[in-house]
Design a protein around this motif. Sequence first.
Motif, PDB file in Angstrom:
ATOM      1  N   THR A 176       0.854  -1.184   0.000  1.00 52.53           N
ATOM      2  CA  THR A 176       0.000   0.000   0.000  1.00 52.53           C
ATOM      3  C   THR A 176       0.890   1.235   0.000  1.00 52.53           C
ATOM      4  OG1 THR A 176      -1.657  -1.203   1.307  1.00 52.53           O
ATOM      5  CG2 THR A 176      -1.901   1.190   1.160  1.00 52.53           C
ATOM      6  N   TRP A 177       0.562   2.207  -0.869  1.00 50.25           N
ATOM      7  CA  TRP A 177       1.342   3.445  -0.983  1.00 50.25           C
ATOM      8  C   TRP A 177       0.715   4.569  -0.170  1.00 50.25           C
ATOM      9  CZ3 TRP A 177       6.006   3.837  -3.383  1.00 50.25           C
ATOM     10  CH2 TRP A 177       6.366   2.853  -4.304  1.00 50.25           C
ATOM     11  N   PHE A 178       1.591   5.418   0.406  1.00 50.98           N
ATOM     12  CA  PHE A 178       1.162   6.623   1.115  1.00 50.98           C
ATOM     13  C   PHE A 178       2.055   7.782   0.676  1.00 50.98           C
ATOM     14  CE2 PHE A 178      -0.250   3.187   3.769  1.00 50.98           C
ATOM     15  CZ  PHE A 178      -1.441   3.625   4.340  1.00 50.98           C
ATOM     16  N   ASN A 181       1.663  10.632   4.469  1.00 57.00           N
ATOM     17  CA  ASN A 181       0.792   9.882   5.390  1.00 57.00           C
ATOM     18  C   ASN A 181      -0.643   9.757   4.897  1.00 57.00           C
ATOM     19  OD1 ASN A 181       2.864   9.449   7.300  1.00 57.00           O
ATOM     20  ND2 ASN A 181       2.521  11.485   8.184  1.00 57.00           N
ATOM     21  N   ASN A 182      -0.913  10.087   3.646  1.00 55.38           N
ATOM     22  CA  ASN A 182      -2.240   9.921   3.065  1.00 55.38           C
ATOM     23  C   ASN A 182      -2.214   8.746   2.091  1.00 55.38           C
ATOM     24  OD1 ASN A 182      -3.485  12.207   4.352  1.00 55.38           O
ATOM     25  ND2 ASN A 182      -2.377  13.524   2.925  1.00 55.38           N
ATOM     26  N   LYS A 183      -3.178   7.838   2.238  1.00 54.62           N
ATOM     27  CA  LYS A 183      -3.229   6.652   1.382  1.00 54.62           C
ATOM     28  C   LYS A 183      -3.452   7.059  -0.071  1.00 54.62           C
ATOM     29  CE  LYS A 183      -5.533   2.155   0.927  1.00 54.62           C
ATOM     30  NZ  LYS A 183      -5.931   2.309  -0.481  1.00 54.62           N
ATOM     31  N   THR A 231       5.796   6.612   1.246  1.00 55.41           N
ATOM     32  CA  THR A 231       5.868   5.436   2.114  1.00 55.41           C
ATOM     33  C   THR A 231       5.266   4.229   1.411  1.00 55.41           C
ATOM     34  OG1 THR A 231       5.713   6.781   4.125  1.00 55.41           O
ATOM     35  CG2 THR A 231       5.180   4.441   4.327  1.00 55.41           C
ATOM     36  N   THR A 253      10.191   4.559   4.039  1.00 58.40           N
ATOM     37  CA  THR A 253       9.835   5.912   3.613  1.00 58.40           C
ATOM     38  C   THR A 253      11.052   6.592   3.002  1.00 58.40           C
ATOM     39  OG1 THR A 253       8.168   6.121   5.369  1.00 58.40           O
ATOM     40  CG2 THR A 253       8.949   8.157   4.359  1.00 58.40           C
TER      41      THR A 253
END
Length: 301
Positions: A176-178, A181-183, A231, A253
């Motif tokens: 999962t990519w961020f 800190n937002n998906k 991230t 990150t």
Amino acid sequence: MKMEWRGVLDFRLLLLYTCGIIEVQSMSEVWVELRGPRFVVHHNSATLRCDHNVDPEALYKVVFYKHGQRIMKFVRGRDPPYELYNVTGADINLRHLQPTSITLERMDFAASGPYACEIALETPLYSKISKFHEVNVIVRQKYRPKIKIKHKKLPASEHLKATCQSGPAYPAPHLTWFINNNKVDERLTVPHGTMKVHRHHHGMPLSATVSELNFPLDTMDLYPNQTVEITCLSTIPSYASEFEGFADVQNSTVSANVIRHEPAPTQLPVKIISPEMNVSHRCTHNIIIILTSLMCHFRFY
């Protein structure tokens, strides 16, 4: 005839309920559920519980199953009360054995599979089995996922492109990519599936997962030369349940510098002069002209 027998059975059950032997008023209200972890790390242990809403004193028999085959049976009043069967890939802990729970130790990959439990009453004669509960034996990731960025310094008008590869594990982790800190919307990612890494854990081949990010930076509200954090989260399983978190989680990150060029001016700069400054300038100009004329006049004389 069946309806009459059901009525008699529910009436007997209601009488038993009023005497405090059972906690439900009809068979339709009896429930049973097998609870335990969904994922167990290789060679670790897991406790499986057969939960129900029947008074424990009313239980006559409890049976645990794996793949539909008995692995433990408890019968009240028998000596001994427990019957144990072979469990492929695990051992039953005898010290922690209870009528409605068993603990499986040193779980190997063969211990993975669907488990269930059944409860039975002697008076009235009734039994009910739970739904299957899947248990999976896993191998945790060996290291953090690796992120590669095509450009670590790029304009805000371009797309941020990066790839992420998880560490080897079993089963292959989910990525999962961020960004900050937002998906990231999964539509902006390109999954490349899993790949063999030529590594084994007790004979089980391990795999890694690869994913690509293609994120348009102009969708973000950025100020000049802002640093964004990218991230990659690598988990087993792909999501955490309500009662159980991730069985394994790793993340990495990295940073990228986004350059935002200020727009060029549409016209040349103009100097604004106040009226007072303008009057002073005209007076100075007139004095110079008068002095020049006087000097020329005296020269002729």
